[in-house]
Scaffold this motif. Structure first.
Motif: not given
Lengths: 705, 705
Positions: A618-619, A33-35, A37, A25-26, A611-615
């Motif tokens: 981005r917004m 998925n995107s790299p 963060p 997992h880690f 732990s927000p996702d990159p998208l």
């Protein structure tokens, strides 16, 4: 295999499986998925700060300022090649670099027929001729590449007339002369630099029928009153008696023939007869040595010529790893009036050192920024920000859509005392963060921030005492970025202790005495202030390019809006009320902005804890990046070329508030209610209310109506 | 623990560890990453297509058109409440909905003093009075809520004069009369609808000193020549003799008092004396029954009044799950001239059915779109696209930054024969994809696409024979989105078989005969064409909101550019060459656009084959979404209010090419080289070259310079 059987193998096996799951997992990034963060790396930041080398900056400066490099001159072109070579270096270069060339209208003195200023006696004989060149004090003021002092874009002509001293050539200076009963028609006005723009002196003079204008540098303004050769360069940093400030006398910026169009060969060019913004009468700058000697009748011969020339920008890019379509833009111009060791090479020397250090990390594979970094070396700035303006005209859309911020370092060191930053409110916090972590040059253990606050400070209702940022005029290449494109911008430099000098600007500005030795001996021996500016700019670049959340604090605009609003209420409120104009909607709009900016700040804080996702990030970042654009209105000031930012357009009215409102009120003040001037006040008020409401709307949660 | 010891435990343990790693990697989603890419779900699409119900559309229409609902009338406000209730329904509503109200300047006939058109005999007596209302044929043409036929925004006045028949009231019609020696000064011009815009007839007439204008509907233009009561409604779809087309005679769009500003109460309003764009002389529409009877001397009394009224938009939103800051905007106006069953309720009935079906899926938890979907019911469109324009003025920035596309369905069914789509080139492919999968109404087994291609088609150099899309003028609420904001837009409807009728538009357009029964009996019995439009629009909405890669094919702009270029070369090339103007840079720019658009298409294809991460796709989608914005230039056509799109601005020149170039050439044609008109040709050429170069630059890989 069935799961029940696996479980039968006992505890040890389960532990192994668990370890595997954890490792899987880690330790292995998921491909689809995107790299993960990628955030600002403090070790990289530390490395960059350490590697920015004062000695290398000094060597850069020596090379850059070795020869005069007037815009479009052969040496200017050599420097284009130098930049390309550095930025394409396999060990310390960028991902790519190229030069892009515009064909622009510049103005030069004639080599065959130099400009002349003569004093003529009562019988017509020449009593005194002003110097045509500066005195060759260090061996660098002579030779064909040192351009004769002149007023770029001033028209040719040979007016002759009585000399009238007109102070700074402001409108009120000429009015004062008139009230004294002095006849101005047909005279030559002697004015001194400062107070109003260069070109404005000739514009104001011509309105009174004046035939020609001389502009000199007053020792009181530039040399703290000192004027003798042994008190001036090369014996001190002060301007020698023969020094003459060159400069562009064009009122606007950009190529004069191609407003709003890039000056590529195919672009339409305005007929020369229809060009506006040039000085209307012959104008010539002189030194104070000559100014002292001027008497009575003066003959001014100006033989300037307009020429279409090729001028290049050089652009280098480091491609972003995660968000390559977000640009952190860092630039300075390359062209100088003569050697230009301070203006602009002190900035270019830093540009080269920054690109070397970052390029080296890049080529070693140690680092690649999250967002793209674009380095720019602009051409023909001295003639009116031409290279940068043409660039913004050519790439208007993609720059406006994608640029996170523009960082300008033109003259990097005026003097050794303190940092000085001009910028829009959202950049304040990133500059503060950067400067708190960098040691100030000089003795003691202060940070740049702690030193800065001693010289420039203000009491913020939010933060208490903080360093104060200046606002952005049109003094360097940031102007098209902030005013025409609405991109958050800043200009960074080291500057004076104002208790030690009242010099209007560093004394050899735009003269042939602005040389390497001048910097090396007087301005920044040891180059530690250069290094401090390089570190500040470097840290700001890294923070903007690498931080997961953009470090642009939009809520810092609230203080500006509140102070503009208070000024409007206090200084214009009664007047507006007399004319039945209410500031109520403006109050509401400012309050809405404040509330939405604060709420957005809250949402960011909350998100940062998770732990927000990159998208998602981005917004949010798009909201932060694009806020500044909401203050643009290309129809707000149709008569002010390029100026579209409703908060930072030029203010001519005396009240320090929203410029459109201030200016319109100042024009309407003496007219009756119902006049067109009062309608314009109401229009300007609506324009700023609409902009603020629109700004607040962009800060709201994106799926709220 | 050391790794060497773990390895000593043997193969079984290693396998377990390996299994664990695999499980950890694939089975547990990484929390910090974004949700798995969500793409268009074909099952959902199928469900939506099935659930769009012709019967419900019919019931919507019955309710919507039950009463006249002129903009800002009480019934218009009732419909605002109806929309809010539907969109807030707990079982089939949206995430949120609200009304937003503007205070706008509308124009109405006086209730106390109706407009009058009388024929006056030689002695001054009234020989004939035109009908003040339409004949009450179905019981729906009477009563106080049926507004008297009038020309909105025509000034009041009571001119009297000889009647002159002036065909369509085009400039050439009046010139023709002049050459025939007919005195126009002080006359009343009788014109027929069509040919030029409503307001243009009065503008053209006034130039010749004409005192008033009548506009009638000619049976040849609207009724395929039929005119007797038994051949017209309620016995057929044709217009009864008493029918009068109402309409706005305002030249621009948006609230006339607040150009470029939202018409909120606080906004600055232009002084009425300074408003431009209203008809200069009294104007009144009449029916053909009256037109036939007009003779000699006519007396026209117009008592229209301007009134500030509140008019509401209603906005409803479905929040996007993944990219809530990307908006798919779908709208139609709500206000009608009378009952407006066709215009606009046939569109609103579909709007309500679409929002019901999507809202139900949403409330059930079955589905939530990737991007946000915004439904809009615009107010006061009939007076000049006022509600939509004010909305774009108020939220200019966020709409421009975030809107993927605007879909307009105003009149959804003109007739039953075929689909008709107007739109910008990037929307072609998504409309094609949608319509290939939906069965056409009527007998047979054709898809909407296959039926469409039989009526409107063209030979594409890329695709062969395809249905042809029309271009977007300013006929409905898409105008501010495409022309002012540069958002890719489309307008969808079902329409005529042109071999069966030559009606200029459906005959009862803007009359009191545009009622539910008219639609139910003649236009679309069974409502299958309504359903076909609902399905088309629904599929387009889902594809735009849910597709991982935005289905906007920017390379389809290449065909348009190429055809404009060819027209310029063929029809203007020689003329331009005579004046030493080269089309070379335009050729280069078009080629560059073609190459970059094709290359971007390639990169998308490649990426689609892999498993790109959401941020990568977002960046590409931004390039696609924002392409249309690069064609905007707010300084290109300063005299054309709102029009900033350099490809779709109004074209007055005859050559079907870039409008700025076409118009400038047509004005310069008869002037000498070196004239201002030829300079304007060059300026317009540079504007379009710069826009195309800029567009190509935004399509390049984002980290290329």
């Amino acid at each position: 295999m069935q799961w029940t059987k696996v479980l039968g193998l006992g505890l040890g096996a389960a532990a192994l499986l668990g370890l595997g799951i954890i490792l899987g997992h880690f330790a292995i990034p998921k491909k689809a998925n995107s790299p993960a963060p990628q955030d600002l790396d403090l070790e990289i930041l530390e490395t960059v700060m350490e590697q920015l080398d004062a000695h290398r900056i000094r060597e850069n400066l020596r090379e850059l300022s070795r020869e005069p490099h007037l815009a479009s001159s052969p040496r200017d072109e050599d420097l284009v090649q130098l930049l390309l070579q550095r930025w394409k270096d396999p060990e310390s270069g960028l991902d790519s670099a190229e030069a892009s060339t515009y064909e622009v209208l510049l103005s030069f003195p004639s080599q065959e027929q130099p400009n002349v200023v003569d004093i003529v006696g009562p019988t017509g004989g020449i009593i005194h001729s002003c110097h045509r060149t500066e005195e060759n004090v260090t061996g660098e003021q002579g030779g064909p590449d040192v351009v004769q002092p002149y007023a770029a874009y001033a028209p040719s002509g040979t007016p002759q007339g009585l000399l009238v001293y007109a102070n700074r050539g402001a409108e009120e200076d000429f009015k004062e002369l008139q009230t004294q009963g002095i006849k101005l028609e047909g005279t030559i006005a002697l004015t001194r630099y400062g107070g109003v723009g260069r070109g404005a002196k000739a514009v104001n003079a011509a309105k009174h029928g004046i035939a020609g204008v001389l502009v000199y540098t007053d020792p009181a303004d530039i040399n703290d009153g000192l004027s003798s050769p042994d008190e001036t360069f090369p014996n001190s940093w002060y301007l020698p008696p023969s020094g003459v400030e060159r400069g562009s006398y064009y009122e606007y910026f950009g190529d004069p023939l191609t407003p709003y169009l890039p000056a590529v060969p195919s672009s339409f060019r305005v007929d020369l007869a229809n060009v506006s913004g040039f000085p209307p009468i012959p104008t010539q700058p002189i030194g104070f040595q000559d100014a002292r000697d001027l008497l009575c009748q003066v003959n001014v011969s100006v033989y300037n010529r307009l020429e279409l020339r090729n001028s290049s920008n050089v652009l280098g890019i480091i491609r972003g790893a995660v968000e390559p379509d977000r640009y952190v833009l860092y630039g300075n111009h390359r062209d100088s009036w003569v050697h230009g060791a301070v203006d602009p090479s002190s900035g270019t020397a830093i540009l080269l050192e920054l690109s070397r250090v970052l390029g080296t990390l890049l080529k070693k594979g140690t680092w690649r920024p999250r967002r793209s970094i674009v380095f720019a070396s602009w051409g023909a700035e001295e003639f009116g920000l031409i290279g940068s303006t043409e660039f913004t005209e050519e790439f208007f859309n993609k720059l406006q859509e994608r640029t996170v911020a523009y960082i300008n370092v033109d003259i990097s060191v005026f003097a050794n005392a303190t940092l000085r930053v001009q910028g829009t409110p959202p950049v304040q916090s990133v500059v503060f963060s950067a400067t708190k972590e960098i040691r100030s040059p000089g003795p003691g253990d202060l940070s740049i921030y702690d030193n800065w606050i001693r010289y420039f400070n203000r009491s913020s209702p939010v933060y208490g005492l903080v360093p104060s940022l200046g606002s952005l005029g049109a003094g360097s290449d940031y102007a098209p970025f902030i005013h025409f494109l609405g991109i958050s911008s800043m200009d960074i430099a080291y500057t004076y202790d104002r208790s030690k000098t009242s010099a209007r600007i560093y004394p050899t500005y735009h003269t042939a005495f602005d040389t390497f030795d001048y910097v090396d001996k007087f301005l920044d021996p040891g180059f530690s202030s250069h290094q401090a500016v390089a570190r500040t700019a470097g840290s700001v670049i890294l923070r903007l390019s690498d931080s997961f959340f953009l470090p642009l604090k939009v809520s810092d605009y609230s203080e500006t809006l509140r102070s503009f609003l208070q000024a409007a209420q206090q200084d214009l409120g009664a007047l507006l009320e007399q004319h039945s104009i209410s500031l109520g909607p403006l109050v509401t709009a400012v309050e809405k902005f404040e509330a939405e900016a604060a709420a957005l700040g809250q949402r960011i804080s909350t998100l940062q804890k998770g732990s927000p996702d990159p998208l998602q990030v981005r917004m949010l970042n798009d909201q932060l990046m694009l806020l500044e654009r909401t203050f643009l209105n290309p129809r707000a000031f149709p008569e002010e070329r390029y100026y579209s930012h409703v908060l930072w357009a030029p203010r001519t009215g005396s009240v320090v508030t929203f410029p459109g409102l201030s200016n319109a009120c100042s024009r309407a003040r003496d007219t009756a209610s119902g006049s067109e001037a009062w309608a314009e006040v109401q229009r300007q008020l609506s324009i700023v209310v609409t902009a603020l409401e629109s700004a607040a709307a962009t800060l709201r949660p994106v799926a709220d109506l």
